[in-house]
Design a protein around this motif. Sequence first.
Motif, mmCIF file in Angstrom:
data_model
loop_
_atom_site.group_PDB
_atom_site.id
_atom_site.type_symbol
_atom_site.label_atom_id
_atom_site.label_comp_id
_atom_site.label_asym_id
_atom_site.label_seq_id
_atom_site.Cartn_x
_atom_site.Cartn_y
_atom_site.Cartn_z
ATOM 1 N N LEU A 41 -16.876 25.594 -39.341
ATOM 2 C CA LEU A 41 -16.645 25.145 -40.713
ATOM 3 C C LEU A 41 -17.361 23.820 -40.846
ATOM 4 O O LEU A 41 -17.037 22.847 -40.157
ATOM 5 C CB LEU A 41 -15.158 24.974 -41.026
ATOM 6 N N LEU A 42 -18.352 23.779 -41.722
ATOM 7 C CA LEU A 42 -19.126 22.561 -41.912
ATOM 8 C C LEU A 42 -18.552 21.773 -43.084
ATOM 9 O O LEU A 42 -18.592 22.223 -44.228
ATOM 10 C CB LEU A 42 -20.596 22.940 -42.181
ATOM 11 N N ASP A 43 -18.006 20.609 -42.785
ATOM 12 C CA ASP A 43 -17.507 19.711 -43.828
ATOM 13 C C ASP A 43 -18.651 18.768 -44.188
ATOM 14 O O ASP A 43 -19.120 17.988 -43.339
ATOM 15 C CB ASP A 43 -16.285 18.952 -43.298
ATOM 16 N N PHE A 44 -19.088 18.845 -45.429
ATOM 17 C CA PHE A 44 -20.244 18.050 -45.886
ATOM 18 C C PHE A 44 -20.089 16.573 -45.547
ATOM 19 O O PHE A 44 -21.022 15.916 -45.064
ATOM 20 C CB PHE A 44 -20.396 18.230 -47.397
ATOM 21 N N GLY A 45 -18.907 16.049 -45.791
ATOM 22 C CA GLY A 45 -18.691 14.622 -45.545
ATOM 23 C C GLY A 45 -18.758 14.267 -44.076
ATOM 24 O O GLY A 45 -19.311 13.224 -43.701
ATOM 25 N N HIS A 46 -18.200 15.118 -43.227
ATOM 26 C CA HIS A 46 -18.266 14.841 -41.792
ATOM 27 C C HIS A 46 -19.723 14.793 -41.337
ATOM 28 O O HIS A 46 -20.105 13.954 -40.522
ATOM 29 C CB HIS A 46 -17.524 15.914 -41.002
ATOM 30 N N SER A 47 -20.483 15.719 -41.857
ATOM 31 C CA SER A 47 -21.899 15.769 -41.483
ATOM 32 C C SER A 47 -22.622 14.511 -41.973
ATOM 33 O O SER A 47 -23.417 13.912 -41.245
ATOM 34 C CB SER A 47 -22.524 17.022 -42.107
ATOM 35 N N LEU A 48 -22.302 14.109 -43.193
ATOM 36 C CA LEU A 48 -22.985 12.960 -43.790
ATOM 37 C C LEU A 48 -22.692 11.674 -43.020
ATOM 38 O O LEU A 48 -23.607 10.923 -42.672
ATOM 39 C CB LEU A 48 -22.528 12.806 -45.245
ATOM 40 N N TYR A 49 -21.423 11.418 -42.739
ATOM 41 C CA TYR A 49 -21.131 10.151 -42.059
ATOM 42 C C TYR A 49 -21.375 10.278 -40.555
ATOM 43 O O TYR A 49 -21.424 9.268 -39.853
ATOM 44 C CB TYR A 49 -19.728 9.637 -42.418
#
Lengths: 331, 331, 331, 331
Positions: free
Chosen positions: A198-206
């Motif tokens: 599950l790719l969480d956009f925010g986790h990836s961004l920060y």
Amino acid sequence: MSTMPRFGAGIWHFATYVDRYATEGYGDPVGFTEQIDLAGSVGDLSVVDLNWPFPGFDGSLDDVRAALARNGLEAVAITPEIYNKAFVRGSITNPDPGVRRHALEVLHEATGVARDLGCDYVKLWFGQDGWDYPFQVDYSRLWSQALDGLGELCGAHPDMRFVIEYKPREPRVKIVFPSAARTLLGIERIGLPNLGVLLDFGHSLYGQETPADAAQLCIDHGRLFAIDVNDNMRGWDDDMVVGSVHLVETLEFFHTLRRNGWEGVWQLDQFPFREDSVEAARAGVRAMKAIHRALDTLDEEALAEAQSRHDALAAQRLVQRALLTAMAGDL
Amino acid sequence: MSTMPRFGAGIWHFATYVDRYATEGYGDPVGFTEQIDLAGSVGDLSVVDLNWPFPGFDGSLDDVRAALARNGLEAVAITPEIYNKAFVRGSITNPDPGVRRHALEVLHEATGVARDLGCDYVKLWFGQDGWDYPFQVDYSRLWSQALDGLGELCGAHPDMRFVIEYKPREPRVKIVFPSAARTLLGIERIGLPNLGVLLDFGHSLYGQETPADAAQLCIDHGRLFAIDVNDNMRGWDDDMVVGSVHLVETLEFFHTLRRNGWEGVWQLDQFPFREDSVEAARAGVRAMKAIHRALDTLDEEALAEAQSRHDALAAQRLVQRALLTAMAGDL
Amino acid sequence: MSTMPRFGAGIWHFATYVDRYATEGYGDPVGFTEQIDLAGSVGDLSVVDLNWPFPGFDGSLDDVRAALARNGLEAVAITPEIYNKAFVRGSITNPDPGVRRHALEVLHEATGVARDLGCDYVKLWFGQDGWDYPFQVDYSRLWSQALDGLGELCGAHPDMRFVIEYKPREPRVKIVFPSAARTLLGIERIGLPNLGVLLDFGHSLYGQETPADAAQLCIDHGRLFAIDVNDNMRGWDDDMVVGSVHLVETLEFFHTLRRNGWEGVWQLDQFPFREDSVEAARAGVRAMKAIHRALDTLDEEALAEAQSRHDALAAQRLVQRALLTAMAGDL
Amino acid sequence: MSTMPRFGAGIWHFATYVDRYATEGYGDPVGFTEQIDLAGSVGDLSVVDLNWPFPGFDGSLDDVRAALARNGLEAVAITPEIYNKAFVRGSITNPDPGVRRHALEVLHEATGVARDLGCDYVKLWFGQDGWDYPFQVDYSRLWSQALDGLGELCGAHPDMRFVIEYKPREPRVKIVFPSAARTLLGIERIGLPNLGVLLDFGHSLYGQETPADAAQLCIDHGRLFAIDVNDNMRGWDDDMVVGSVHLVETLEFFHTLRRNGWEGVWQLDQFPFREDSVEAARAGVRAMKAIHRALDTLDEEALAEAQSRHDALAAQRLVQRALLTAMAGDL
């Protein structure tokens, strides 16, 4: 215009929160079925992801089914609480073998609930599995324990899909699954077909990834089972409203999903600490709808041509044209 | 060997914690006077900084005095809880004038308690005063409200000292007093002698300051009233044990204090989420004692000479010699 | 529709670059007057900021005047090269008093050139004044040297305005003027009316400020003399095209300028390492024009009302409406 | 006491540098064989890693051999300059197929030179392969091009080892091989035995990995072919002297190597912009020797026991005891 995707949200979007300072909470507690009713009142949500054990809830599964039904919602996922009090020093990587076994029991049981509710997947978020200090753990052993535990869980339930929601940190200073690539490396080693990301956009961004690139990597490995979206300031998991800061990269993320024909739920993982939760959800959905429309108008051929030359200026112009035209209509 | 400083700790060091995930806590609750007893059991602490209203405590001020006395502790400061439920959208900068007034009432009352307990200062930490989203606030007005509120508070109590503990973020995405320089700018504008800075080493570190430089700046303005120490990974306020990661910069910080003849309390602000709180305090004090000894052996003349040439290599060698020799003895 | 502002650019926007890896350059060298011609060919620029000594140029000041004139450009500023080979260990804070004197000579001479060219200000960027290692410098002395040097320079030229362009780091690991607040603190201490701040949006962004808040602070102190804009990923001074990543915060920055009636040049400080420099400038100007139009349509009254309640969701909606509507028209 | 490892350095450690500001350099140019002589004068280095084409050098390979021989040095590696002028928009992922072919030609030729010099490996650093802006590239294609190019290169030279030195960013805003896990994922997909990882401690640190964990992961995959060390402030590749900031994590990194019986070169990748390069190398080697001694005295059994309980405080105490005792002796 293409068909809108299904929208969803983590049910905790409609709870109130505590943190280490505001120990009395950011608002009055909201009951579990009341959270479901709030999700229903958003008006555009089709599915929700449910914490389990259902927080502060002593009703039956049928009560939950009824609450979902009266709001026209389905449970897309169960998120087992393997990060609360019993597991603050780890779940399947806890130094205590008794706690590791307990974690697996909770996970097996949660899988049963997910099956009963007809969920699409069980979401595994290992927020307490990791380390805080240098020299605290034996990295090789901790990693093996994580893979072994996952292998046991996923192997026991070949009919159910599981996803790892990776995250660089918080609450642990370092989390065992911190990035897309590390998670894929683990999944490949386990080698089971029912375990994905599950790719969480925010986790990836920060986490200093490029979210669209991370999504592409997961797709190329056949492992992008689900996504969550939100926004932040690139330094922490602020879980802000979708598109409130990084509109262009959010568009690029969804563009990558569409380009690959990915057809899952567009799901909110926002934490509106100080905002009205229903209004925050509506703002997030409004942003996602605008992005969807923008993707309908984006000149894909011209974009592909610009990308074939790595022409950033040409690509940006095409993207801004599509994005801004599409969004303006709904505001 | 020079006289050891007085050591202190925030009393919350000995509490247990919740966060937005581990809502049931990282351990069983510890009562307020029990926290004081734990502080006493560390063995090297002389003072504590007390949250107020005393969390979960319904006894009298005399009960608190008794708990302090039986542990040989004094209250160095009161930290008013202007960041809990009533104030999650701000205290003295809250958009609601009624909440702003309430915040000032709490602050006035806390000042009375500090006076009653013979504290050295009232600590003001504006963790909920700030903003999360672009365009959310009028920055000029928010800043004015902060300065006005502080002026009113400090002006009303010329016999008491107040300190602002600045912090870049958390729980707010952006906090109104984020850095040493910004805080000094505000303090200079207010123009009262009884308002200064509490410099938290960790806040400075993850705020991308050089903590020793920030301390020097506050000292040069006559405003370094108090300090807290801990450690982190430079990206967040991890509140780890002193010296566990950034030993050299911690030494440099205390070196700056000594070079300037600063004589306040060396105070812990650690959050041992998953560690034994008494052992974590002892580890922090042990690190501070070693640093104190290292400063006794540091060749100040040679260091000043190296610094006059900006000679990083020579300076580092002197420092490592002092630090490592001194610490080894106590381990 | 309100009158467009004057647009400008640092002349280095039209140069080619080297870095520590691509030592042979990112392209063939572009002569100094050729850079001016490229600036002229953008079509929307009115002014340029010129490095001095003019890089690789052995012509006369009249040659420069002629190049500017034939392109319809004026020199808004001179940027003295106090960060090149002679000054890599510092300019006015160099440990060598001879180098400090040399730096001041260069600065005095640059001021003369600025006067001759009718510039609005001399831009001071202290990229090599600071430190790299713990314990390398005596912070108090370094800060005093910076203020003393500035006092001497600005005091000697009361007819000319000077601006400090603050930046957290690069090329130094830590730069002596890293933030708006620290810079204002120094300026206030110097106490001369002709010394102000140049706020570079990107420096503020990756320095973890809120650029609009930093601008407001400088304006409230009467010291916002000039601005530069660009974009980055919040971790480094990437000097990307305006609006390519952080459109909302860029709009908020310019909104703050307008709300305060600030009327300076809207100036590009982009480094198009791998892009066509003229096209990159056009993209930046196009973004600024769209922002200017957006500000014409923004419902200021409704925004002020939302801000008075700290209502992030309402504010965001107003802003997105104005921004997206306005930009779409030009794409 | 165990046998010291072999120490090495990148030959660029002894060059002078330029960057985008100090275009005239941080010092006078140092010729290529003069760099080798400086490396020799450090006194503890056994091997060097050589850029190729040899920068600014028009002598023969025998001249290089002679320079190495007279200094008692061997060439451990060749680093092909696939990041200079011809390749600033990428080497094996350049949008231009002609440049991609050129990059492979350079790489093949560099492999020949490495073979001629008896090197242990060819080092591949793809600093210009990646992207800067959202939407600039097709991530799937870029990744495929990188893997295809590597497969072609490594497949053509089964007798030579190749290493990828991953790095999150700089000079590209995003680099195609940014982390250990991503690099391993690519290597596994390529599936050749002669392609591994060079882990640069600093890249790992500012890339938000735990370097010791990243090393363990590479070892567990049988791919840790080489390492580089230096230090930084966790936000950028500052390439500071080993141990100057993050002593504990540097120790942990080398501890992981020893625990796994890893026996490669302990190699410096420092950039002493403003320091004497020979003295900086000596400081780095001195730190590594002290760490080596510390590892001899570390109580491994007690540490393993503490780690089995994830006991951070116990582990830290053991480590500080070993580190500080050992270092003090040499200072």
